[in-house]
Design a protein around this motif. Structure first.
Motif, PDB file in Angstrom:
ATOM      1  N   SER A 166       0.552  -1.444  -0.318  1.00  0.00           N
ATOM      2  CA  SER A 166      -0.002   0.170   0.028  1.00  0.00           C
ATOM      3  C   SER A 166       1.099   1.195   0.573  1.00  0.00           C
ATOM      4  CB  SER A 166      -1.130   0.100   1.294  1.00  0.00           C
ATOM      5  OG  SER A 166      -1.298   1.009   1.592  1.00  0.00           O
ATOM      6  N   VAL A 167       1.008   2.002  -1.067  1.00  0.00           N
ATOM      7  CA  VAL A 167       1.116   2.829  -1.131  1.00  0.00           C
ATOM      8  C   VAL A 167       0.845   4.430   0.222  1.00  0.00           C
ATOM      9  CG1 VAL A 167       2.091   2.762  -3.772  1.00  0.00           C
ATOM     10  CG2 VAL A 167      -0.252   4.603  -3.196  1.00  0.00           C
ATOM     11  N   THR A 168      -0.387   4.453   0.050  1.00  0.00           N
ATOM     12  CA  THR A 168      -0.960   5.069   1.620  1.00  0.00           C
ATOM     13  C   THR A 168      -1.683   4.202   2.022  1.00  0.00           C
ATOM     14  OG1 THR A 168      -3.296   5.451   0.219  1.00  0.00           O
ATOM     15  CG2 THR A 168      -1.388   6.859  -0.487  1.00  0.00           C
ATOM     16  N   LYS A 169      -1.737   4.925   3.775  1.00  0.00           N
ATOM     17  CA  LYS A 169      -2.570   3.890   4.662  1.00  0.00           C
ATOM     18  C   LYS A 169      -4.166   3.802   4.228  1.00  0.00           C
ATOM     19  CE  LYS A 169       0.262   5.367   8.550  1.00  0.00           C
ATOM     20  NZ  LYS A 169       0.448   6.241   9.673  1.00  0.00           N
ATOM     21  N   LYS A 170      -4.540   4.613   3.064  1.00  0.00           N
ATOM     22  CA  LYS A 170      -6.162   4.086   2.628  1.00  0.00           C
ATOM     23  C   LYS A 170      -5.960   3.293   1.386  1.00  0.00           C
ATOM     24  CE  LYS A 170      -6.427   9.718   2.725  1.00  0.00           C
ATOM     25  NZ  LYS A 170      -6.749  11.165   1.089  1.00  0.00           N
ATOM     26  N   LYS A 171      -7.996   2.746   1.927  1.00  0.00           N
ATOM     27  CA  LYS A 171      -7.792   1.373   1.401  1.00  0.00           C
ATOM     28  C   LYS A 171      -8.193   1.956  -0.342  1.00  0.00           C
ATOM     29  CE  LYS A 171     -10.295  -1.375   4.805  1.00  0.00           C
ATOM     30  NZ  LYS A 171     -11.225  -2.130   5.659  1.00  0.00           N
ATOM     31  N   LEU A 172      -8.072   1.282  -0.853  1.00  0.00           N
ATOM     32  CA  LEU A 172      -8.501   1.745  -2.418  1.00  0.00           C
ATOM     33  C   LEU A 172     -10.121   2.125  -2.463  1.00  0.00           C
ATOM     34  CD1 LEU A 172      -6.512  -0.437  -4.238  1.00  0.00           C
ATOM     35  CD2 LEU A 172      -5.975   1.654  -4.691  1.00  0.00           C
ATOM     36  N   ARG A 229      -2.777   7.376  -6.521  1.00  0.00           N
ATOM     37  CA  ARG A 229      -2.162   7.116  -6.086  1.00  0.00           C
ATOM     38  C   ARG A 229      -1.126   5.045  -7.821  1.00  0.00           C
ATOM     39  NH1 ARG A 229      -5.655   3.456  -2.146  1.00  0.00           N
ATOM     40  NH2 ARG A 229      -4.101   2.282  -1.144  1.00  0.00           N
ATOM     41  N   TYR A 230      -1.762   5.377  -8.303  1.00  0.00           N
ATOM     42  CA  TYR A 230      -0.613   4.396  -9.175  1.00  0.00           C
ATOM     43  C   TYR A 230       0.671   4.745  -9.833  1.00  0.00           C
ATOM     44  CZ  TYR A 230      -4.798   1.363  -9.311  1.00  0.00           C
ATOM     45  OH  TYR A 230      -5.842   0.818  -8.540  1.00  0.00           O
ATOM     46  N   LYS A 231      -0.075   6.532 -10.233  1.00  0.00           N
ATOM     47  CA  LYS A 231       1.570   7.351 -10.935  1.00  0.00           C
ATOM     48  C   LYS A 231       2.629   7.167  -9.417  1.00  0.00           C
ATOM     49  CE  LYS A 231       3.983  10.968 -12.581  1.00  0.00           C
ATOM     50  NZ  LYS A 231       4.610  10.997 -11.629  1.00  0.00           N
ATOM     51  N   THR A 232       2.337   7.237  -7.842  1.00  0.00           N
ATOM     52  CA  THR A 232       2.982   7.227  -7.273  1.00  0.00           C
ATOM     53  C   THR A 232       3.952   5.522  -7.068  1.00  0.00           C
ATOM     54  OG1 THR A 232       1.582   8.095  -5.565  1.00  0.00           O
ATOM     55  CG2 THR A 232       3.786   6.723  -4.462  1.00  0.00           C
TER      56      THR A 232
END
Length: 247
Positions: A166-172, A229-232
């Protein structure tokens, strides 16, 4: 509920006593309908104007993001932090919220700048090496190739969707999932996609967006928001490939 005080004037789009009072009532009420009414009547336009003014006044533009997307993203972030305002400390909501927005955008720009410098540093070094015959060598099967890069990027996207990373803590979100699956399908046929791209950069970008819209059924704006998100992930894979090679 905040009462109207006559017809709105143009300068009422900025924060005044009514808006400061509205913020307090907005934060103190537990009634969702009342909160929405307060926001729509008294805060929506002033907050939009405030964020627009901050971006334009301080020239806080992102290279890879439209003004509208940056504005929307900043407003969404502000809403998640709005409850932290405490008028009892003598602060003005306008100043407090403006600081939140400015710092948020600056944080994005600082992050962008770091990533850009990492990539530019590599590209400069790579150019110097290419021009120096002392560094010429034969490529073997373990060296970088676009095919290996695409495969690793696809694998990383799949891992993100499956919750393995996960690149962030947020769910997709549902939209992010749709965009993720569309990217996987497009990347699997990347050679065909490239062969079909005969126009300029803008034409090719529009072609990809059209494909994404057909895959997902989403608007261009929703696709761009979900693509962050996918850019990250792309940046991570690229930098990792630069530093460690593509395996």
């Amino acid at each position: 509920m905040v009462k109207k005080r006559g017809r709105k004037r143009k300068n009422d789009l900025y924060f005044g006593p009514e808006q400061e009072e509205a913020v307090v009532k907005y934060l103190n009420t537990e009634d969702v309908n009342e909160r929405n009414a307060i926001y729509n009547e008294w805060l929506k336009e002033p907050l939009n104007k405030m964020i627009e003014s901050i971006i334009r006044k301080y020239q806080l533009y992102r290279k890879m993001e439209s003004f509208e997307d940056l504005h929307s993203d900043t407003l969404s972030f502000l809403i998640t932090k709005a409850h932290k305002f405490e008028d009892s400390k003598g602060k003005k909501a306008y100043s407090y919220y403006g600081t939140i927005c400015k710092n948020y955008i600056l944080g994005l720009l600082i992050s962008d700048d770091k990533k850009t410098k990492q990539v530019e540093s590599y590209e400069t070094m790579h150019t110097n090496i290419e021009e120096n015959t002392d560094y010429y060598y034969e490529l073997d099967d373990n060296d970088f190739s676009i095919d290996k890069f695409i495969k690793k990027l696809t694998k990383s996207i799949i891992s993100e969707i499956n919750g393995e990373t996960s690149v962030t803590k947020k769910k997709l979100t549902e939209n992010e999932l749709k965009v993720g699956y569309a990217l996987i399908d497009i990347l699997k046929e990347w050679e065909v996609t490239l062969d079909l791209m005969t126009g300029g950069a803008k034409f090719n970008k529009n072609s990809i967006l059209e494909s994404m819209r057909r895959y997902t059924g989403l608007t261009t704006k929703d696709i761009r928001l979900s693509m962050r998100r996918y850019k990250t992930i792309y940046d991570f894979v690229k930098i990792d490939g630069i530093e460690n090679g593509i395996e």
